[in-house]
Design an enzyme around this catalytic site. Structure first.
Site, PDB file in Angstrom:
ATOM      1  N   ASP A   1      45.917  35.675  49.145  1.00  0.00           N
ATOM      2  CA  ASP A   1      46.481  36.195  50.385  1.00  0.00           C
ATOM      3  C   ASP A   1      45.621  37.270  51.030  1.00  0.00           C
ATOM      4  O   ASP A   1      45.836  37.617  52.181  1.00  0.00           O
ATOM      5  CB  ASP A   1      47.892  36.744  50.147  1.00  0.00           C
ATOM      6  CG  ASP A   1      47.904  37.878  49.124  1.00  0.00           C
ATOM      7  OD1 ASP A   1      46.841  38.157  48.534  1.00  0.00           O
ATOM      8  OD2 ASP A   1      48.969  38.479  48.911  1.00  0.00           O
TER       9      ASP A   1
ATOM     10  N   ASP B   1      45.019  33.898  42.816  1.00  0.00           N
ATOM     11  CA  ASP B   1      45.064  35.344  42.874  1.00  0.00           C
ATOM     12  C   ASP B   1      46.359  35.799  42.197  1.00  0.00           C
ATOM     13  O   ASP B   1      47.334  35.041  42.134  1.00  0.00           O
ATOM     14  CB  ASP B   1      45.033  35.783  44.340  1.00  0.00           C
ATOM     15  CG  ASP B   1      45.124  37.286  44.500  1.00  0.00           C
ATOM     16  OD1 ASP B   1      44.472  37.993  43.718  1.00  0.00           O
ATOM     17  OD2 ASP B   1      45.841  37.741  45.402  1.00  0.00           O
TER      18      ASP B   1
ATOM     19  N   ASP C   1      40.082  37.258  49.115  1.00  0.00           N
ATOM     20  CA  ASP C   1      40.201  35.875  48.625  1.00  0.00           C
ATOM     21  C   ASP C   1      39.559  34.864  49.569  1.00  0.00           C
ATOM     22  O   ASP C   1      39.306  33.722  49.174  1.00  0.00           O
ATOM     23  CB  ASP C   1      41.678  35.491  48.452  1.00  0.00           C
ATOM     24  CG  ASP C   1      42.404  36.391  47.468  1.00  0.00           C
ATOM     25  OD1 ASP C   1      41.847  36.616  46.387  1.00  0.00           O
ATOM     26  OD2 ASP C   1      43.500  36.872  47.789  1.00  0.00           O
TER      27      ASP C   1
END
Length: 899
Positions: free
Chosen positions: A618, A331, A622
């Site tokens: 986080d 990410d 995700d």
């Protein structure tokens, strides 16, 4: 109904509520009974009994259980010999306890990170504003939102004034999303583009609003993502696959050897139960009882080492899997970037200043004009510094204004000091329709300073020469090309305020003060970590819900793509079939504006290519991909609890570079496990050959079950445990990752295993023959007991010495003794124990041995050294052969280049 694409009055009507009154109390009770509480379903935790039972799915534990049962049966029949089955059971229990306690310990550490706060919210019910628990919110409730509130459920905006919401945990965008109640996005708009909606779990950073709840609990966007976590199926880890293959191979060898032994014995007229005992002995010889234990301790050692590097492992196999990772899907927000909007560039519109020079350097502002611009921007901001509850402070407010105040604070100044000199006397709040806000300040010398900040193309500047307008546009375009969010500032000085009190009248004929460029900057260590991963053969992929231009800018800054590198958007991804994505996934390194479903598709596409994938993130968005990946990595400080629960590893420092350190540790663990497998298989195969060879030759049973257990547990197990503490050199991060289906055994390892097995078996059988049939002057008389004892000592001591052979492809003398002192001391201790057993007759008698005397002991020591000498000769030949091949290829390539 798609609430974001439907007029708000129709939404309210369809939900049977009132924007002015809200729901009646009796209607709330009815809806709560129908929809249930506004909460996510929690996955049921695994019980201790379930964790214990799961350990017995391991094939090696099953084999040991069968061997223990047969051994108990034979011991009961004979009325003695219970030591052997008790030792086997003790090993099984130890394996189980280590695995279960490690997993439960990691879970407890995870629970300590959890935020247990239960937020409340403000709603309209029966025409009154009341505060309720978020769990009691139902569809049709009217939420009253203000700055600092957590949105309790998905809701359609009814009215909004200057509303901005941080949706980074859901969409991955680091910049707060500006909301507009009157907007009607397209029907297929991505979550981040639904500007007339607010979503559960997101934080209101500016403004206020009322919104009618459209979904609660598992029906919200957050709940839908949480639901994916229960559906995602995880593949077996590479370690599990490799160990299953090893154990199956061992089992096949054991069954074949036992069948041959039983058939041969019965054909020779041996007693049935005696042959069953011999078959059990072979099973004990075949199964490396300490393999699972050593693997577990190797993984535990890796866990311990990673804790010191800020990585918390939740599941043991993830340690080794990290060593096999070949793709890191990361990410962007909070992982590769700092999740903290910062001023990257400033340009004060003074005639003598160049257009495109960054002036915000290392937290300081260079230049008088730029400092004046920063002061005025801070005056026109509402971000404030508040205590964080832990003795420190934090900046609270809109992300853009937070960046301004942070830069001011890092320079040693405060907004309060500026306001003391020029106090604010009025404000026109920001609105998404106007794209600007204005603050009015009283000047010490009299009059008022009007400061207006906002979008460059929306501020009403005073007319200026074409040359000056061109300079401004050039500066703006330069900032925008770097994917910076551009904030412009204008000012004017007035003698008095409008008599009407309408401060918007002041927003005209502004003097252009300058612009600032703001972005969520990359983590300083990210670029080096990505380069280290690249050298290690690991491909890094950025997956983000942010805009394509922002993703591309960050990717170029951290060296993920070049200047001409392209970005794949969520819409482009949606147009690809799964087959097309799998076929072309290697061509893409940056994905932008993607949904949680897209992230899962990307992870699975890489897995279809045979890659071992780590996913880092986080946010709640995700979590499904974290669970689908071979190794899910969540951020411990900034990560949501949903992400942490789905992950295998948690970074307590939220540092991307820690992932690369964890990969290095994982590769070291894999290397140690491979050494352990090579070490144990060589020893155990040689024991099978010795047992089978002696029986086929008609010499009798070379080793009793108790002797085999002593060899496997003490000779192989104790030194083998110390292999877990071995460390590999830095070259381990300059080779390609181990493939998902690649075996523990390379051609070189297979050759070495066969060579060592032959050497071990030869000296073991020779020792048995010498002890049984050859008289040595002055030594103990030959006999079956002497033969078994000599065979035991030679096989045991050669196993101990073998642990030094497996540490390196080079000579045993190339590794310094100090590299792993526990290994050295354990080897010395086991050699002393075995010597005591064969030299001190009262001690050896307990285990069915006889005293050898110094003569036969010395002969046995000489035989035990032979396999190590053979290994040294083979290593010398193979290393010289490899060097010759390398030089030949080098010369051939050079000659081809000359031609």
């Amino acid at each position: 109904m798609k609430h974001w694409n439907t007029p708000v009055l129709e939404v309210i009507e369809s939900l049977g509520t009132s924007a002015r009154e809200g729901l009646a109390p009796d209607e709330v009770a009815r809806r709560l009974a129908k929809t249930g509480p506004n909460a996510y379903r929690q996955a049921k935790g695994e019980s201790l009994a379930s964790q214990v039972l799961r350990q017995f799915k391991d094939v090696s534990n099953i084999i040991l259980l069968v061997a223990a049962a047969l051994s108990f049966a034979l011991a009961a029949r004979e009325g003695s010999g219970f030591l052997e089955p008790l030792v086997i059971v003790a090993i099984i229990v130890l394996n189980m306890v280590l695995a279960v306690t490690q997993e439960r310990g990691a879970e407890r550490a995870l629970e300590a990170l959890a935020d247990l706060n239960s937020p409340t919210c403000l709603v309209l019910r029966g025409g009154s504003r009341i505060e309720i628990d978020t769990a009691d919110v139902v569809p049709g409730d009217v939420l009253v939102l203000k700055t600092g509130d957590l949105v309790a459920a998905d809701a359609r905006l009814v009215e909004a004034t200057g509303l901005a919401v941080d949706e980074s945990s859901l969409t991955g965008e680091s910049e707060a999303a500006e909301k507009d109640a009157s907007a009607l996005p397209e029907e297929d708009a991505a979550i981040g583009d639904r500007s007339n909606m607010v979503f559960s779990g997101c934080l209101v950073t500016a403004g206020n609003a009322t919104a009618v709840v459209t979904a609660t609990g598992m029906e919200t966007e957050m709940g839908r993502i949480a639901g994916y976590l229960n559906e995602t199926q995880r593949m077996q880890t590479p370690l599990q696959l490799r160990l299953v293959r090893v154990v199956r191979a061992i089992s096949a060898v054991a069954l074949a050897a036992a069948a041959i032994l039983l058939a041969t014995g019965l054909q020779q007229g041996e007693e049935f139960w005696a042959m069953v005992l011999a078959a059990v002995s072979l099973a004990v010889a075949a199964v490396p009882e300490t393999l699972q234990l050593i693997v577990t301790l190797s993984l535990t050692q890796g866990v311990h080492n990673m804790v010191g590097k800020h990585a918390l492992i939740r599941k043991l196999p993830a340690v080794e899997t990290l060593g096999s990772v070949s793709v890191i899907c990361s990410d962007k927000t909070g992982t590769l970037t700092q999740n903290r909007m910062s001023i990257r560039r400033m340009w004060a519109a003074a005639p003598y200043l160049p257009v495109s020079v960054p002036v915000a350097v290392d937290g300081a502002v260079e230049g008088v004009a730029e400092l004046d611009l920063l002061h005025k921007l801070a005056l026109a901001s509402n971000a404030a510094i508040e205590p964080d509850g832990e003795g420190g402070s934090r900046i609270v407010g809109d992300a853009t204004e937070t960046a301004i105040v942070r830069l001011l604070t890092e320079g040693g100044e405060t907004r309060e000091q500026l306001l003391a000199e020029r106090p604010r006397v009025g404000e026109v709040p920001f609105s998404s329709a106007r794209k600007m806000m204005t603050s009015v300040h009283e000047l010490p010398q009299g009059g008022y300073l009007v400061l207006t900040k906002g979008a460059f193309d929306r501020l009403p500047f005073a007319p200026a020469p074409a040359e000056e307008l061109a300079r401004r546009q050039e500066a703006h375009d330069s900032f925008a090309a770097d994917a910076l969010r551009v904030i412009a500032l204008g000012s004017r000085v007035v003698e008095e305020l409008p008599a009407s009190g309408d401060l918007e009248e002041l927003e005209r004929d502004l003097t252009f003060e300058g612009i600032v460029g703001i972005i969520d900057p990359p983590r300083p260590e990210a670029r080096d970590a990505i380069e280290t991963a690249r050298r290690a053969g690991i491909h890094t992929v950025m997956i983000t819900g942010d805009h394509a231009a922002t993703a591309a800018a960050i990717a170029r800054q951290i060296g993920l793509i070049g200047e001409k590198g392209s970005v794949v958007t969520g819409k482009q991804l949606a147009a690809m079939s799964d087959e097309e994505l799998v076929a072309n996934v290697r061509a893409y390194s940056v994905y932008a504006r993607v949904s949680p479903e897209d992230k899962i598709r990307i992870v699975e596409a890489w897995q279809e290519q045979g890659e071992v994938v780590s996913m880092t993130g986080d946010g709640v968005n995700d979590a499904p991909a974290l669970k689908a990946a071979d190794v899910g990595v969540a951020m411990g400080a900034a990560g949501t609890e949903v992400a942490k629960a789905a992950a295998d590893m948690i970074l307590t420092d939220d540092n991307f570079a820690t992932i690369v350190d964890a990969v290095r540790e994982g590769r070291n663990v894999f290397s140690n496990i491979r050494r352990t497998v090579y070490f144990l298989i060589s020893c155990n195969l040689s024991e099978i050959v010795v047992m089978l060879g002696a029986q086929l030759a008609g010499w009798g049973t070379a080793l009793t079950p108790v002797m085999l257990l002593l060899i496997n547990v003490l000779g192989d197990g104790i030194p083998g445990l110390c292999l877990a503490k071995d460390t590999s050199d830095e070259r381990i991060m300059r080779r390609k990752p181990i493939g998902r289906t690649e075996s523990f055994f390379s051609q070189l390892v297979v050759r070495a295993t066969l060579q060592q097995t032959v050497a071990f078996a030869a000296v073991g059988l020779l020792a048995f023959w010498l002890g049984c049939f050859v008289e040595i002057p002055g030594a103990v008389a030959a006999g079956l007991g002497v033969g078994q004892t000599m065979c035991f000592f030679v096989v045991a001591l050669s196993s101990v010495l073998h642990v030094f052979t497996v540490r390196s492809r080079g000579s045993v003398f190339t590794r310094a003794v100090s590299d792993n002192m526990p290994l050295v001391w354990s080897a010395v201790a086991m050699a002393a124990v075995f010597s005591l057993l064969v030299l001190a007759e009262p001690v050896g008698r307990v285990f069915g041995m006889v005293g050898l005397g110094w003569e036969r002991w010395a002969l046995s020591v000489a035989l035990a050294v032979v396999p190590t000498l053979v290994a040294e000769v083979f290593k010398l030949w193979e290393n010289r052969h490899e060097t010759w091949l390398y030089r030949s290829r080098l010369v051939r390539h050079q000659s081809m280049g000359e031609e």
